[in-house]
Design an enzyme around this catalytic site. Structure first.
Site, PDB file in Angstrom:
ATOM      1  N   CYS A  58       0.828  -1.211   0.000  1.00  0.00           N
ATOM      2  CA  CYS A  58       0.000   0.000   0.000  1.00  0.00           C
ATOM      3  C   CYS A  58       0.857   1.254   0.000  1.00  0.00           C
ATOM      4  O   CYS A  58       1.866   1.337   0.709  1.00  0.00           O
ATOM      5  CB  CYS A  58      -0.917   0.002   1.219  1.00  0.00           C
ATOM      6  SG  CYS A  58      -2.034   1.412   1.259  1.00  0.00           S
ATOM      7  N   CYS A  62       0.407   4.816   6.844  1.00  0.00           N
ATOM      8  CA  CYS A  62      -0.238   4.669   8.154  1.00  0.00           C
ATOM      9  C   CYS A  62       0.735   3.977   9.112  1.00  0.00           C
ATOM     10  O   CYS A  62       1.187   2.857   8.840  1.00  0.00           O
ATOM     11  CB  CYS A  62      -1.520   3.858   8.015  1.00  0.00           C
ATOM     12  SG  CYS A  62      -2.697   4.547   6.817  1.00  0.00           S
ATOM     13  N   CYS A  65       0.425   0.159  10.215  1.00  0.00           N
ATOM     14  CA  CYS A  65      -0.001  -0.856   9.257  1.00  0.00           C
ATOM     15  C   CYS A  65       1.148  -1.714   8.721  1.00  0.00           C
ATOM     16  O   CYS A  65       2.121  -1.195   8.160  1.00  0.00           O
ATOM     17  CB  CYS A  65      -0.739  -0.195   8.097  1.00  0.00           C
ATOM     18  SG  CYS A  65      -1.489  -1.411   6.982  1.00  0.00           S
ATOM     19  N   CYS A 102     -16.548  -9.500   4.998  1.00  0.00           N
ATOM     20  CA  CYS A 102     -15.857  -8.244   4.708  1.00  0.00           C
ATOM     21  C   CYS A 102     -14.603  -8.518   3.877  1.00  0.00           C
ATOM     22  O   CYS A 102     -13.823  -9.424   4.199  1.00  0.00           O
ATOM     23  CB  CYS A 102     -15.463  -7.546   6.005  1.00  0.00           C
ATOM     24  SG  CYS A 102     -16.835  -7.322   7.161  1.00  0.00           S
ATOM     25  N   CYS A 133     -19.429  -6.326   2.964  1.00  0.00           N
ATOM     26  CA  CYS A 133     -18.696  -5.127   3.361  1.00  0.00           C
ATOM     27  C   CYS A 133     -17.363  -5.139   2.637  1.00  0.00           C
ATOM     28  O   CYS A 133     -16.807  -6.219   2.356  1.00  0.00           O
ATOM     29  CB  CYS A 133     -18.488  -5.103   4.877  1.00  0.00           C
ATOM     30  SG  CYS A 133     -17.596  -3.642   5.490  1.00  0.00           S
ATOM     31  N   CYS A 193     -19.340   1.963   7.480  1.00  0.00           N
ATOM     32  CA  CYS A 193     -18.626   1.268   8.548  1.00  0.00           C
ATOM     33  C   CYS A 193     -17.414   2.141   8.840  1.00  0.00           C
ATOM     34  O   CYS A 193     -16.523   2.269   8.001  1.00  0.00           O
ATOM     35  CB  CYS A 193     -18.206  -0.124   8.103  1.00  0.00           C
ATOM     36  SG  CYS A 193     -17.237  -1.036   9.340  1.00  0.00           S
ATOM     37  N   ARG A 269     -18.410  -2.669  16.822  1.00  0.00           N
ATOM     38  CA  ARG A 269     -17.674  -3.884  16.496  1.00  0.00           C
ATOM     39  C   ARG A 269     -16.377  -3.975  17.302  1.00  0.00           C
ATOM     40  O   ARG A 269     -15.510  -3.107  17.218  1.00  0.00           O
ATOM     41  CB  ARG A 269     -17.376  -3.932  14.995  1.00  0.00           C
ATOM     42  CG  ARG A 269     -18.654  -3.864  14.173  1.00  0.00           C
ATOM     43  CD  ARG A 269     -18.440  -4.123  12.695  1.00  0.00           C
ATOM     44  NE  ARG A 269     -19.717  -3.989  11.993  1.00  0.00           N
ATOM     45  CZ  ARG A 269     -20.644  -4.940  11.929  1.00  0.00           C
ATOM     46  NH1 ARG A 269     -20.422  -6.106  12.486  1.00  0.00           N
ATOM     47  NH2 ARG A 269     -21.783  -4.717  11.296  1.00  0.00           N
TER      48      ARG A 269
END
Length: 334
Positions: A58, A62, A65, A102, A133, A193, A269
């Site tokens: 990616c 972040c 991550c 998901c 999702c 979400c 969640r």
């Protein structure tokens, strides 16, 4: 109080949210449990399954991550999975008791060239009778409409943290970028979400800032994941937490309780980090209003409790999977 606590508000102030955090712990959890019971059955917990359909590489930075190309975490980047392989995973998830599936892809944003393949995955999962999702990074308005047309029920796009701490977490995407994607999702008629991660070195005020941002959106998130950081070696925030220590369990439960109070009709969640949580800590989270978990031994790239552990937990706490045909309380965008 005479006010109906289960009626969503959008005029929360940051000071009010901070005041909730400052309540005596027992009073806070009791209030959250009362709010929860006005909308949901406290003995029901929705079971969801999360699959990484495109792992690693990616472009975002972040700081938590394992999938960021900016950090050396030992994770190998992979291509987007084949549709039939995803559907096989979805069928296995349904057979294992999940009623929500998901799909997560490690992208900065969805590319138009990948949309048809994703649409086939979504429609295939939907045809199995599962709630769908996806989390695919930033979306345009047109992409959101295409995903909706394919049968996507929810789109996940977390704010991650409060606005004041955000630049300590990621600098390749702004808070406003995230809000714009959420707007496209709402405008397309999909459910949102949206939640965040706690235990990244932030202060309590930042946790309050995250929940204040969520509670003052035009529509509360239909699904609100509360993640506990799973510290990954090689990530800046993961390495920091390993040096300085993880979030206190009671503080985590406080965060769940405040989330339930300020977003009373959202599915709260209990997401990443459950593997490190004791049964007692998870029980407090359910008491405080959490009513969904991910099942299966993996999330995207981190571990999750195995099926036997969750079966024992549910038996011990007298919990049962949420009834799939039971109408869920969600708040519609105005």
């Amino acid at each position: 109080m005479t006010r109906d606590l289960a009626t969503p508000r959008h005029d929360w102030t940051l000071e009010e949210v901070e005041a909730l955090f400052e309540q005596p712990f027992m009073e806070l959890v009791f209030q959250a449990a009362e709010v929860h019971r006005q909308t949901f059955d406290p003995s029901e917990v929705q079971l969801s399954r999360l699959l990484s359909i495109k792992t690693g590489g990616c472009a975002e930075n972040c700081g938590y991550c394992s999938q960021s190309a900016s950090f050396d975490t030992g994770l190998k980047a992979e291509k987007l999975m084949d549709t039939q392989a995803v559907l096989a995973e979805a069928m296995a998830a349904k057979a294992g008791g999940a009623d929500r599936f998901c799909m997560g892809a490690a992208w900065r944003e969805l590319k138009d060239r990948d949309t048809p393949k994703l649409a086939a995955m979504i429609s295939g999962v939907k045809a199995l009778g599962l709630e769908t999702c996806a989390t695919l990074g930033m979306l345009t308005a047109d992409q959101a409409r295409q995903l909706k047309d394919a049968g996507l029920d929810y789109y996940n796009h977390n704010l991650d943290t409060g606005p004041d701490y955000y630049d300590d977490v990621v600098t390749t995407r702004t808070y406003q970028d995230r809000l714009e994607t959420l707007k496209h999702v709402r405008d397309a008629g999909m459910s949102t979400c949206c939640g965040g991660i706690v235990g990244m070195g932030e202060a309590r005020r930042d946790r309050a800032g995250l929940l204040h941002a969520l509670a003052t959106l035009p529509a509360h998130p239909d699904s609100l994941p509360v993640n506990a950081l799973v510290p990954v070696t090689g990530t800046p925030l993961g390495d920091r937490v390993k040096r300085e220590g993880e979030i206190d369990p009671i503080e985590f439960v406080r965060t769940v309780a405040v989330a339930r109070i300020v977003c009373p009709r959202s599915m709260v969640r209990l997401s990443a980090g459950r593997e490190a949580m004791s049964p007692e800590m998870q029980a407090l989270c359910f008491l405080a209003g959490a009513n969904s978990i991910f099942v299966g031994d993996r999330l995207l790239t981190t571990a999750n409790p195995d099926a036997d552990a969750d079966t024992r937990l549910f038996a011990k706490l007298d919990l049962r999977p949420m009834v799939t045909d039971r109408p869920q309380a969600v708040e519609s965008a105005a």
